[in-house]
Scaffold this motif. Structure first.
Motif, short mmCIF file in Angstrom:
data_model
loop_
_atom_site.label_atom_id
_atom_site.label_comp_id
_atom_site.label_asym_id
_atom_site.label_seq_id
_atom_site.Cartn_x
_atom_site.Cartn_y
_atom_site.Cartn_z
N THR A 79 31.17 50.55 -46.80
CA THR A 79 31.46 49.19 -47.22
C THR A 79 32.91 48.86 -46.91
N MET A 80 33.85 49.73 -47.30
CA MET A 80 35.25 49.42 -47.11
C MET A 80 35.62 49.40 -45.63
N ASN A 81 35.02 50.26 -44.82
CA ASN A 81 35.38 50.26 -43.41
C ASN A 81 34.82 49.07 -42.65
N ASN A 82 33.86 48.38 -43.29
CA ASN A 82 33.26 47.24 -42.60
C ASN A 82 33.84 45.90 -43.05
N VAL A 83 34.97 45.93 -43.75
CA VAL A 83 35.49 44.65 -44.26
C VAL A 83 36.03 43.77 -43.12
N LEU A 84 36.32 44.36 -41.95
CA LEU A 84 36.77 43.55 -40.81
C LEU A 84 35.73 43.62 -39.70
N ASN A 85 35.69 42.56 -38.88
CA ASN A 85 34.85 42.59 -37.69
C ASN A 85 35.55 41.79 -36.60
N ASP A 86 34.85 41.46 -35.50
CA ASP A 86 35.51 40.78 -34.38
C ASP A 86 36.09 39.43 -34.77
N ASP A 87 35.45 38.76 -35.74
CA ASP A 87 35.92 37.43 -36.14
C ASP A 87 36.95 37.49 -37.25
N LYS A 88 36.92 38.58 -38.01
CA LYS A 88 37.81 38.65 -39.18
C LYS A 88 38.87 39.70 -38.91
N LYS A 89 40.09 39.24 -38.73
CA LYS A 89 41.18 40.14 -38.31
C LYS A 89 41.96 40.69 -39.50
N TRP A 90 41.75 40.13 -40.70
CA TRP A 90 42.55 40.56 -41.84
C TRP A 90 41.78 40.37 -43.13
N ILE A 128 44.83 45.08 -43.30
CA ILE A 128 44.21 45.03 -44.62
C ILE A 128 45.30 45.22 -45.66
N GLY A 129 45.35 44.30 -46.63
CA GLY A 129 46.31 44.40 -47.72
C GLY A 129 45.58 44.58 -49.04
N ILE A 130 46.19 45.36 -49.94
CA ILE A 130 45.62 45.55 -51.28
C ILE A 130 46.66 45.06 -52.27
N GLU A 131 46.22 44.33 -53.29
CA GLU A 131 47.16 43.78 -54.27
C GLU A 131 46.51 43.79 -55.64
N VAL A 132 47.20 44.40 -56.63
CA VAL A 132 46.61 44.56 -57.95
C VAL A 132 46.78 43.33 -58.83
N THR A 133 47.88 42.60 -58.67
CA THR A 133 48.14 41.45 -59.55
C THR A 133 47.31 40.26 -59.07
N LEU A 190 41.77 52.72 -51.95
CA LEU A 190 41.96 53.59 -50.78
C LEU A 190 40.86 54.65 -50.69
N GLU A 191 40.35 55.08 -51.87
CA GLU A 191 39.29 56.10 -51.89
C GLU A 191 38.07 55.67 -51.07
N GLY A 192 37.91 54.35 -50.93
CA GLY A 192 36.71 53.84 -50.27
C GLY A 192 36.77 53.85 -48.75
N PHE A 193 37.90 54.21 -48.16
CA PHE A 193 38.01 54.22 -46.70
C PHE A 193 37.80 55.63 -46.14
N ALA A 194 37.23 55.68 -44.96
CA ALA A 194 36.96 56.96 -44.31
C ALA A 194 38.25 57.53 -43.70
N PRO A 195 38.32 58.85 -43.53
CA PRO A 195 39.50 59.45 -42.87
C PRO A 195 39.71 58.83 -41.48
N GLY A 196 40.97 58.69 -41.09
CA GLY A 196 41.29 58.19 -39.74
C GLY A 196 40.99 56.72 -39.54
#
Ligand SMILES: C[S@@+](CC[C@H](N)C(=O)[O-])C[C@H]1O[C@@H](n2cnc3c(N)ncnc32)[C@H](O)[C@@H]1O
Length: 250
Positions: A4-15, A226-231, A26-32
């Protein structure tokens, strides 16, 4: 979760801005997954006493009173806890960075030793410290001005000199942004210069997105980000800002 996390971007979505605690996200992303980690964490350095540290970031970092941008979370740790926490997220960021990927972390003079310790405890190779010369700062009789912040940088293992990245400067001179929507917002042009350490077209991670400056700078320079923001309020402001400024840039 990983897919799920690695698929948050595609050809049309750059960010993408993801709202949440980076240690969990971060736990949700695959190594590399990432070509660079470029970030500006809460420094937790804006007070001398433990009681003052617990004050709102609006009180600690702004003299604008009710007109100050909103407060942000995660800035009340003492130096030992901050260092331990920084080593944790830096280790998790390294797990999901590609071999050879650069890391750049903003910090001020008080936390500079803690930041380089945390970077190395997390397994990154520390390669240097670049300087952001802000120009202005409070003059104090008999003392040097604290007019710089620093970018502690390194790599995930060997960083081949053959990477398709040009020679980059080690000192960046830009004043603070005039109209800030974040209390500790970085100048956009500064971040456009810094992201160039990433390989062309690569995917950049900013675990502490704030008002989205790194993500915006990355996309303007031809990267994905990809940006992560808690607030919550800043996750919304970052999203709106990036949409607005990318539309204006067309
Ligand atoms: C120094 S600011 C980043 C400012 C950003 N560079 C800009 O130009 O707007 C750090 C940000 O990290 C966020 N933050 C703090 N702890 C966090 C966590 N555990 N996960 C994700 N974001 C966090 C804060 O809410 C704050 O907005």
């Amino acid at each position: 979760m990983t897919e799920t996390m690695n698929n948050v971007l595609n050809d049309d979505k750059k960010w993408k801005i993801i709202q949440g605690d980076c240690l969990k996200v971060l736990e949700g992303f695959a190594p590399g997954s990432f070509d660079a980690v470029i970030t500006d964490p809460p420094y937790a350095s804006g007070a001398r006493t433990q009681a003052d540290k617990q004050k709102s970031t609006r009180q600690k970092y702004s003299s604008m009173g009710d007109n100050a941008p909103p407060a942000f979370e995660g800035d009340a740790k003492d130096q030992r806890s901050w260092t331990r926490w920084a080593a944790e997220w830096l280790a998790e960021a390294r797990r999901i960075a590609k071999p050879g990927a650069p890391v750049c972390m903003f910090i001020d003079w008080r936390q500079l030793p803690a930041a380089s310790d945390a970077l190395q405890w997390a397994g990154w190779i520390w390669r240097g410290t670049a300087v952001w010369d802000k120009g202005n700062s409070r003059p104090q009789r008999g003392r040097f001005r604290q007019q710089a912040e620093y970018i502690v940088w390194g790599s995930n293992g060997d960083m081949p000199i053959s990477r398709p990245v040009p020679c980059l400067p080690g000192v960046f001179k830009y004043g603070n942004p005039g109209k800030r929507i974040h209390l500790t917002e970085k100048p956009l042009q500064l971040m456009r210069d810094i992201v160039r350490i990433c390989e062309p077209g690569g995917l950049i991670l900013d675990p502490f997105a704030g008002s989205g400056t790194t993500v915006l700078a990355g996309v303007l320079e031809g990267y994905r980000a990809i940006g992560i923001e808690v607030t919550d309020v800043y996750a919304i402001l970052a999203q709106e800002r990036i949409v607005r400024e990318l539309a204006e840039a067309v």
